[in-house]
Design a protein around this motif. Structure first.
Motif, PDB file in Angstrom:
ATOM      1  N   VAL A   1      24.556   0.362   6.046  1.00 36.69           N
ATOM      2  CA  VAL A   1      24.592   1.610   5.694  1.00 36.69           C
ATOM      3  C   VAL A   1      24.487   2.106   4.330  1.00 36.69           C
ATOM      4  N   LEU A   2      24.193   1.033   3.320  1.00 34.06           N
ATOM      5  CA  LEU A   2      24.070   1.229   2.065  1.00 34.06           C
ATOM      6  C   LEU A   2      22.464   1.020   1.968  1.00 34.06           C
ATOM      7  N   ASN A   3      21.804   0.675   2.740  1.00 34.42           N
ATOM      8  CA  ASN A   3      20.215   0.663   2.745  1.00 34.42           C
ATOM      9  C   ASN A   3      19.693   0.140   1.341  1.00 34.42           C
ATOM     10  N   LEU A   4      20.362  -0.927   1.057  1.00 30.59           N
ATOM     11  CA  LEU A   4      19.669  -1.609  -0.270  1.00 30.59           C
ATOM     12  C   LEU A   4      18.314  -2.322  -0.010  1.00 30.59           C
ATOM     13  N   LYS A   5      17.734  -2.503  -1.210  1.00 30.10           N
ATOM     14  CA  LYS A   5      16.554  -3.322  -1.225  1.00 30.10           C
ATOM     15  C   LYS A   5      16.740  -4.513  -0.337  1.00 30.10           C
ATOM     16  N   GLU A   6      15.458  -4.883   0.321  1.00 32.48           N
ATOM     17  CA  GLU A   6      15.932  -6.115   1.325  1.00 32.48           C
ATOM     18  C   GLU A   6      16.188  -7.355   0.685  1.00 32.48           C
ATOM     19  N   SER A   7      15.553  -7.611  -0.269  1.00 34.91           N
ATOM     20  CA  SER A   7      15.838  -8.904  -0.984  1.00 34.91           C
ATOM     21  C   SER A   7      17.565  -8.998  -1.251  1.00 34.91           C
ATOM     22  N   VAL A   8      17.959  -7.895  -1.524  1.00 36.53           N
ATOM     23  CA  VAL A   8      19.377  -7.930  -1.985  1.00 36.53           C
ATOM     24  C   VAL A   8      20.294  -7.853  -0.786  1.00 36.53           C
ATOM     25  N   SER A   9      20.074  -7.042   0.222  1.00 35.52           N
ATOM     26  CA  SER A   9      20.683  -6.934   1.366  1.00 35.52           C
ATOM     27  C   SER A   9      20.849  -8.288   2.172  1.00 35.52           C
ATOM     28  N   ARG A  10      19.546  -9.140   2.301  1.00 33.09           N
ATOM     29  CA  ARG A  10      19.327 -10.254   3.056  1.00 33.09           C
ATOM     30  C   ARG A  10      20.331 -11.207   2.491  1.00 33.09           C
ATOM     31  N   LYS A  11      20.543 -11.322   0.959  1.00 29.51           N
ATOM     32  CA  LYS A  11      21.500 -12.270   0.437  1.00 29.51           C
ATOM     33  C   LYS A  11      22.911 -11.904   0.874  1.00 29.51           C
ATOM     34  N   LEU A  12      23.063 -10.608   0.961  1.00 28.74           N
ATOM     35  CA  LEU A  12      24.523 -10.040   1.250  1.00 28.74           C
ATOM     36  C   LEU A  12      24.926 -10.464   2.739  1.00 28.74           C
ATOM     37  N   TYR A  13      23.789  -9.806   3.680  1.00 23.43           N
ATOM     38  CA  TYR A  13      23.993 -10.260   5.089  1.00 23.43           C
ATOM     39  C   TYR A  13      24.473 -11.944   5.222  1.00 23.43           C
ATOM     40  N   ALA A  14      23.764 -12.846   4.646  1.00 25.33           N
ATOM     41  CA  ALA A  14      23.826 -14.202   4.816  1.00 25.33           C
ATOM     42  C   ALA A  14      25.359 -14.603   4.358  1.00 25.33           C
ATOM     43  N   LYS A  15      25.810 -14.113   3.060  1.00 28.83           N
ATOM     44  CA  LYS A  15      27.110 -14.583   2.567  1.00 28.83           C
ATOM     45  C   LYS A  15      28.053 -13.774   3.168  1.00 28.83           C
ATOM     46  N   LEU A  16      28.089 -12.670   3.827  1.00 28.24           N
ATOM     47  CA  LEU A  16      29.032 -11.997   4.511  1.00 28.24           C
ATOM     48  C   LEU A  16      29.320 -12.599   5.679  1.00 28.24           C
ATOM     49  N   CYS A  17      28.262 -12.677   6.606  1.00 27.07           N
ATOM     50  CA  CYS A  17      28.198 -13.028   7.897  1.00 27.07           C
ATOM     51  C   CYS A  17      28.715 -14.679   8.127  1.00 27.07           C
ATOM     52  N   ILE A  18      28.132 -15.340   7.178  1.00 32.40           N
ATOM     53  CA  ILE A  18      28.586 -16.773   7.371  1.00 32.40           C
ATOM     54  C   ILE A  18      30.150 -16.722   6.983  1.00 32.40           C
ATOM     55  N   SER A  19      30.435 -16.164   6.029  1.00 33.57           N
ATOM     56  CA  SER A  19      31.984 -16.398   5.484  1.00 33.57           C
ATOM     57  C   SER A  19      32.673 -15.759   6.712  1.00 33.57           C
ATOM     58  N   ALA A  20      32.492 -14.750   7.227  1.00 36.75           N
ATOM     59  CA  ALA A  20      33.367 -14.045   8.151  1.00 36.75           C
ATOM     60  C   ALA A  20      33.437 -14.914   9.446  1.00 36.75           C
ATOM     61  N   ALA A  21      32.181 -15.496  10.038  1.00 35.90           N
ATOM     62  CA  ALA A  21      32.212 -16.481  11.183  1.00 35.90           C
ATOM     63  C   ALA A  21      33.080 -17.808  10.946  1.00 35.90           C
TER      64      ALA A  21
END
Ligand SMILES: *C/C=C(C)/C=C/C=C(C)/C=C/C1=C(C)CCCC1(C)C
Length: 273
Positions: free
Chosen positions: A111-131
């Protein structure tokens, strides 16, 4: 850690009705989110679609939990209700969380629509820790001993704390340029997350306090369902509000987006959130 036990008719009914209600609300929310995608610019639609997927998956799992509750509670010969722990599949919850909790992180970043390089890192960190949080919590939920519950619960808390750290510290840096209103909404979104997600580890600890009778069983089911509703349907509403605000802000800044990229024919009406 809940064993077989007698239930009153009221205890059985309360959980039965609450699961049924949760199923209905989750299904309704999924339809609502799908229908309201069009209120937001294409850049934010992934987030709203993700809310729809999350609530649809949860609705399905509440159907299974509902059926499992019906199957696990039988009438005893004396005429009372009897809960058979073996037949109640709390696995549905963990299966649900394993999918929906990483997806909640996806929509938060999307929903924040960040720069792709930034959001890719955040997706990885947040999804992996959530799982990881869910995977590590499960053996403790299924364990028969308090020691195992404490061990796995503690291990599961590590990715949980890391996830909160990323959401508060790292995401703050990315939020600098957001409009004030979006900053406020996003702050509230994170508080909603903290207060609803905080419910799960507390319920998980019930048996450690020796709380494993029929009241605790009923309270834990209601607490999980209430937290699920707030953390999935309620959270989705806030994500939608953020998407609507960002759409409005983008259009005010760059009116030409209206026709070109966004393909919208009229500005999003004020108060549409
Ligand atoms: C829609 C479902 C949601 C948001 C589920 C969230 C679940 C948690 C935050 C669970 C956390 C746990 C710990 C932090 C430690 C003990 C084990 C868990 C899995 C209950």
């Amino acid at each position: 850690m809940f064993g077989d036990m007698a239930l009153t008719a009221t205890e059985y009914e309360v959980v039965y009705q609450f699961f049924s209600l949760t199923l209905a609300i989750m299904a309704g929310a999924a339809v609502y989110f799908l229908a309201s995608r069009k209120h937001v610019a294409p850049a934010y639609r992934t987030a709203v679609t993700t809310s729809a997927i999350i609530t649809a998956i949860a609705a399905y799992h509440y159907l299974r939990l509902f059926q499992s509750w019906e199957a696990a509670v039988v009438m005893s010969e004396a005429g009372g209700y009897f809960f058979q722990a073996e037949l109640f599949s709390s696995e549905y919850r963990y299966a649900d969380w394993l999918i929906t909790v990483p997806l909640l992180m996806v929509e938060t970043v999307a929903v924040l629509n960040l720069k792709e390089s930034v959001s890719r890192k955040l997706y990885a960190k947040l999804c992996i820790s959530a799982a990881l949080m869910i995977i590590l919590g499960y053996p403790g939920q299924a364990a028969a001993t308090e020691g195992a519950r404490i061990l796995w619960g503690t291990l599961s808390t590590i990715p949980f704390v890391y996830l909160l750290y990323v959401l508060w510290r790292e995401l703050n840096q990315e939020m600098q340029d957001e409009p004030e209103r979006v900053k406020v909404l996003f702050r509230n979104l994170r508080y909603l997350l903290l207060f609803t997600w905080g419910v799960y580890p507390i319920v998980y600890m019930f048996p450690l306090f020796g709380w494993n009778g029929s009241t605790a069983l009923v309270v834990s089911q209601i607490a999980y369902a209430t937290a699920d509703l707030a953390a999935k349907a309620g959270y989705g509403l806030m994500i939608h509000a953020i998407a609507v605000n960002k759409t409005r802000y983008d259009l005010a800044e760059q009116p030409e987006l209206l026709r070109n990229e966004y393909g919208l024919s009229s500005p999003v009406p004020a108060g549409a959130e």
